[in-house]
Design an enzyme around this catalytic site. Structure first.
Site, PDB file in Angstrom:
ATOM      1  N   SER A  48       0.641  -1.240  -0.151  1.00  0.00           N
ATOM      2  CA  SER A  48       0.091  -0.172  -0.025  1.00  0.00           C
ATOM      3  C   SER A  48       0.753   2.140  -0.514  1.00  0.00           C
ATOM      4  O   SER A  48       2.195   1.350   0.220  1.00  0.00           O
ATOM      5  CB  SER A  48      -0.870   0.102   1.084  1.00  0.00           C
ATOM      6  OG  SER A  48      -1.225   0.916   1.327  1.00  0.00           O
ATOM      7  N   TYR A 108      -1.766  -1.113  11.234  1.00  0.00           N
ATOM      8  CA  TYR A 108      -1.940  -1.730   9.943  1.00  0.00           C
ATOM      9  C   TYR A 108      -0.809  -1.239   9.000  1.00  0.00           C
ATOM     10  O   TYR A 108      -0.181  -2.313   8.048  1.00  0.00           O
ATOM     11  CB  TYR A 108      -4.180  -0.966   9.241  1.00  0.00           C
ATOM     12  CG  TYR A 108      -3.570  -1.305   7.281  1.00  0.00           C
ATOM     13  CD1 TYR A 108      -3.734  -2.961   7.132  1.00  0.00           C
ATOM     14  CD2 TYR A 108      -3.472   0.164   6.532  1.00  0.00           C
ATOM     15  CE1 TYR A 108      -3.533  -2.555   5.225  1.00  0.00           C
ATOM     16  CE2 TYR A 108      -3.656  -0.378   5.670  1.00  0.00           C
ATOM     17  CZ  TYR A 108      -3.846  -1.919   4.932  1.00  0.00           C
ATOM     18  OH  TYR A 108      -3.275  -2.228   3.176  1.00  0.00           O
ATOM     19  N   LYS A 159       2.333  -3.669   6.914  1.00  0.00           N
ATOM     20  CA  LYS A 159       2.332  -3.892   5.702  1.00  0.00           C
ATOM     21  C   LYS A 159       4.145  -3.611   5.209  1.00  0.00           C
ATOM     22  O   LYS A 159       4.414  -4.147   4.164  1.00  0.00           O
ATOM     23  CB  LYS A 159       1.692  -2.859   4.583  1.00  0.00           C
ATOM     24  CG  LYS A 159       0.352  -2.992   4.552  1.00  0.00           C
ATOM     25  CD  LYS A 159       0.349  -3.852   3.578  1.00  0.00           C
ATOM     26  CE  LYS A 159      -1.451  -4.607   3.133  1.00  0.00           C
ATOM     27  NZ  LYS A 159      -1.610  -5.719   2.985  1.00  0.00           N
TER      28      LYS A 159
HETATM   29  P1  NAD Z   1     -10.457  -6.924   1.395  1.00  0.00           P
HETATM   30  O1  NAD Z   1     -10.822  -6.614   2.631  1.00  0.00           O
HETATM   31  O2  NAD Z   1     -12.313  -6.434   0.099  1.00  0.00           O
HETATM   32  O3  NAD Z   1      -9.957  -8.088   0.890  1.00  0.00           O
HETATM   33  C1  NAD Z   1      -9.448  -8.857   1.739  1.00  0.00           C
HETATM   34  C2  NAD Z   1      -9.771 -10.321   2.190  1.00  0.00           C
HETATM   35  O4  NAD Z   1      -9.088 -11.615   2.496  1.00  0.00           O
HETATM   36  C3  NAD Z   1     -10.954 -10.609   2.425  1.00  0.00           C
HETATM   37  O5  NAD Z   1     -11.761 -11.144   1.528  1.00  0.00           O
HETATM   38  C4  NAD Z   1     -11.066 -11.436   3.922  1.00  0.00           C
HETATM   39  O6  NAD Z   1     -12.312 -11.835   3.924  1.00  0.00           O
HETATM   40  C5  NAD Z   1      -9.666 -11.981   3.063  1.00  0.00           C
HETATM   41  N1  NAD Z   1      -8.807 -12.570   4.638  1.00  0.00           N
HETATM   42  C6  NAD Z   1      -8.721 -11.262   6.193  1.00  0.00           C
HETATM   43  N2  NAD Z   1      -7.982 -11.946   6.445  1.00  0.00           N
HETATM   44  C7  NAD Z   1      -7.779 -13.719   5.941  1.00  0.00           C
HETATM   45  C8  NAD Z   1      -7.427 -14.662   6.068  1.00  0.00           C
HETATM   46  N3  NAD Z   1      -6.497 -14.306   7.575  1.00  0.00           N
HETATM   47  N4  NAD Z   1      -7.102 -15.363   5.806  1.00  0.00           N
HETATM   48  C9  NAD Z   1      -7.975 -15.464   4.556  1.00  0.00           C
HETATM   49  N5  NAD Z   1      -8.906 -14.956   3.550  1.00  0.00           N
HETATM   50  C10 NAD Z   1      -8.760 -13.536   5.390  1.00  0.00           C
HETATM   51  O7  NAD Z   1     -10.008  -6.072   0.816  1.00  0.00           O
HETATM   52  P2  NAD Z   1      -9.486  -5.467  -0.572  1.00  0.00           P
HETATM   53  O8  NAD Z   1     -10.067  -3.874  -0.790  1.00  0.00           O
HETATM   54  O9  NAD Z   1      -9.521  -5.956  -1.416  1.00  0.00           O
HETATM   55  O10 NAD Z   1      -7.695  -5.713   0.012  1.00  0.00           O
HETATM   56  C11 NAD Z   1      -6.676  -6.418  -0.460  1.00  0.00           C
HETATM   57  C12 NAD Z   1      -5.542  -6.036  -0.216  1.00  0.00           C
HETATM   58  O11 NAD Z   1      -4.635  -5.109  -0.490  1.00  0.00           O
HETATM   59  C13 NAD Z   1      -5.410  -6.116   1.279  1.00  0.00           C
HETATM   60  O12 NAD Z   1      -4.242  -7.152   2.021  1.00  0.00           O
HETATM   61  C14 NAD Z   1      -5.228  -4.464   1.719  1.00  0.00           C
HETATM   62  O13 NAD Z   1      -4.861  -3.938   2.466  1.00  0.00           O
HETATM   63  C15 NAD Z   1      -4.462  -4.327   0.140  1.00  0.00           C
HETATM   64  N6  NAD Z   1      -5.170  -2.288   0.396  1.00  0.00           N
HETATM   65  C16 NAD Z   1      -6.484  -2.326   0.417  1.00  0.00           C
HETATM   66  C17 NAD Z   1      -6.490  -1.068  -0.227  1.00  0.00           C
HETATM   67  C18 NAD Z   1      -7.966  -0.261   0.027  1.00  0.00           C
HETATM   68  O14 NAD Z   1      -7.332   0.991  -0.314  1.00  0.00           O
HETATM   69  N7  NAD Z   1      -8.784  -0.843  -0.481  1.00  0.00           N
HETATM   70  C19 NAD Z   1      -5.215   0.285  -0.300  1.00  0.00           C
HETATM   71  C20 NAD Z   1      -3.923  -0.707  -0.321  1.00  0.00           C
HETATM   72  C21 NAD Z   1      -3.821  -1.353  -0.507  1.00  0.00           C
END
Ligand code: NAD
Ligand code: UDP
Length: 337
Positions: free
Chosen positions: A125, A149, A153
């Site tokens: 991120s 958080y 990362k």
């Molecule tokens: P999201 O919460 O929609 O998707 C993450 C998925 O991982 C969910 O379906 C959740 O159920 C699953 N999950 C979490 N912990 C788990 C575990 N221990 N075992 C199995 N499944 C697990 O989030 P997103 O927005 O799709 O983000 C995806 C990734 O991108 C994350 O790592 C997040 O930190 C990173 N990210 C997101 C953003 C954003 O703004 N959305 C920005 C930068 C980075």
């Protein structure tokens, strides 16, 4: 890279990426514990692509269940989205964030070693840049964390660097996302927050549909063109396509590399409000509130490294991001329920 394990593939970015992978004829296996997602997202992926990806409802913290997945399937690479992502919540339950994000990644990497899978794309991120000293942000800028958080990362990036240093057979892409918004143009998959959204665009969308009364604009006294915070919003479909390019790159044995995935353009909160109103012909009532603690004034990417080395560039304009968000919201007023 044909056989791909996608952790967190039922989530917001994961589901959009799985659609792009299936469109490229990749074989996808999803592992997700559904903590922050719904199984319905998987049915929607099938509706869009005509292909049903293999799904295991498994928690990355459950080592034996994850080991069974690695025994049952064969992978060329892993795209690792699974993680908890709410900044505010991470300050309330930091240990859960370290446990889930860091330990989950350790479990995953241990099994990858055991099964000789050495290709990994990790969801990092822009938060790893902390409060950047200038913009646009380059991959070489110093990294820091301002909340648990972000620290997960940063820690994972460092763990993966150590892993690569210990064994150069690894190929690892650290994808530093800026602000993903929007939804698939079909309106069938999108972001489905569990509670009141923390992020700007899901909040605006719920104001537009009447679930929330008005938007609080966090800070109007930043040193920006209209005083409100500036971010690099990127269409989730563009972001998803960046993962395909990153996977293709891994087959060239690049070692470990970080890439900014953003558009390189910054928009303010009020730019987003006015574009959403114009494109979707809706009204977004708002009021100015104080700054949100921990927020920075301006954050946008220098995305030239991804363009040069991955051959990837974000293409969809802010208008599409707003229109696609609204289509998803209108077609699914209660998300996947
Ligand atoms: P999201 O919460 O929609 O998707 C993450 C998925 O991982 C969910 O379906 C959740 O159920 C699953 N999950 C979490 N912990 C788990 C575990 N221990 N075992 C199995 N499944 C697990 O989030 P997103 O927005 O799709 O983000 C995806 C990734 O991108 C994350 O790592 C997040 O930190 C990173 N990210 C997101 C953003 C954003 O703004 N959305 C920005 C930068 C980075
Ligand atoms: N923001 C806002 N009101 C909200 C949510 C967010 O004014 O209800 C602002 C926030 O201060 C920031 C921008 O919108 O300037 C993007 O915030 P978001 O939480 O979506 O992303 P991040 O802060 O992680 O970049």
């Amino acid at each position: 890279m044909k056989n791909i394990l996608v952790t967190g593939g039922a989530g917001y970015i994961g589901s959009h990426t799985v659609v792009e992978m299936l469109n490229m004829n990749m074989n996808v296996v999803i592992v997700d514990n559904l903590r922050n997602s719904k199984e319905e997202a998987l049915r929607r992926i099938e509706k869009i692509t005509g292909i049903k990806p293999t799904f295991y409802k498994v928690d990355l913290l459950d080592r034996s269940a994850l080991a069974s997945v690695f025994r049952a399937e064969k992978f060329d690479a892993v795209v690792h989205f699974a993680g908890l992502k709410a900044v505010g919540e991470s300050t309330q339950i930091p240990l859960s964030y370290y446990q889930n994000n860091v330990t989950g990644t350790l479990n995953l990497c241990e099994l990858m070693i055991k099964h000789s899978v050495r290709n990994l794309v990790f969801s990092s991120s822009a938060t790893v840049y902390g409060d950047p000293h200038k913009t646009p942000i380059k991959e070489s800028f110093p990294r820091s964390a301002t909340n648990p958080y972000g620290r997960t990362k940063l820690m994972i990036e460092e763990i993966l660097q150590d892993l690569y240093d210990s064994d150069n057979a690894w190929n690892i892409s650290l994808l530093r996302y800026f602000n993903p918004i929007g939804a698939h143009p079909s309106g069938m998959i999108g972001e489905d927050p569990n509670d009141i959204p923390n992020n700007l665009v899901p909040f605006i969308s719920q104001v537009a549909i009447g679930k929330l009364n008005k938007l609080a604009v966090f800070g109007a006294d930043y040193p920006t063109h209209d005083g409100t915070g500036v971010r690099d919003y990127i269409h989730v479909v563009d972001l998803a396509k960046g993962h395909i390019k990153a996977l293709q790159k891994l087959s060239e044995n690049p070692g470990i590399q970080a890439f900014n995935l953003g558009t390189g353009r910054g928009y303010s909160v009020l730019d987003i409000v006015s574009t959403f109103e114009r494109v979707n012909k809706v009204k977004i009532p708002y009021e100015t509130a104080g700054r949100r603690p921990g927020d920075i004034a301006v954050c946008y990417a220098d995305a030239s490294k991804a363009e040069k080395e991955l051959g990837w560039r974000a293409e969809l304009p802010l208008e599409d991001m707003c229109a696609d968000t609204w289509r998803w919201q209108l077609q699914n007023p209660n998300g996947y329920e």
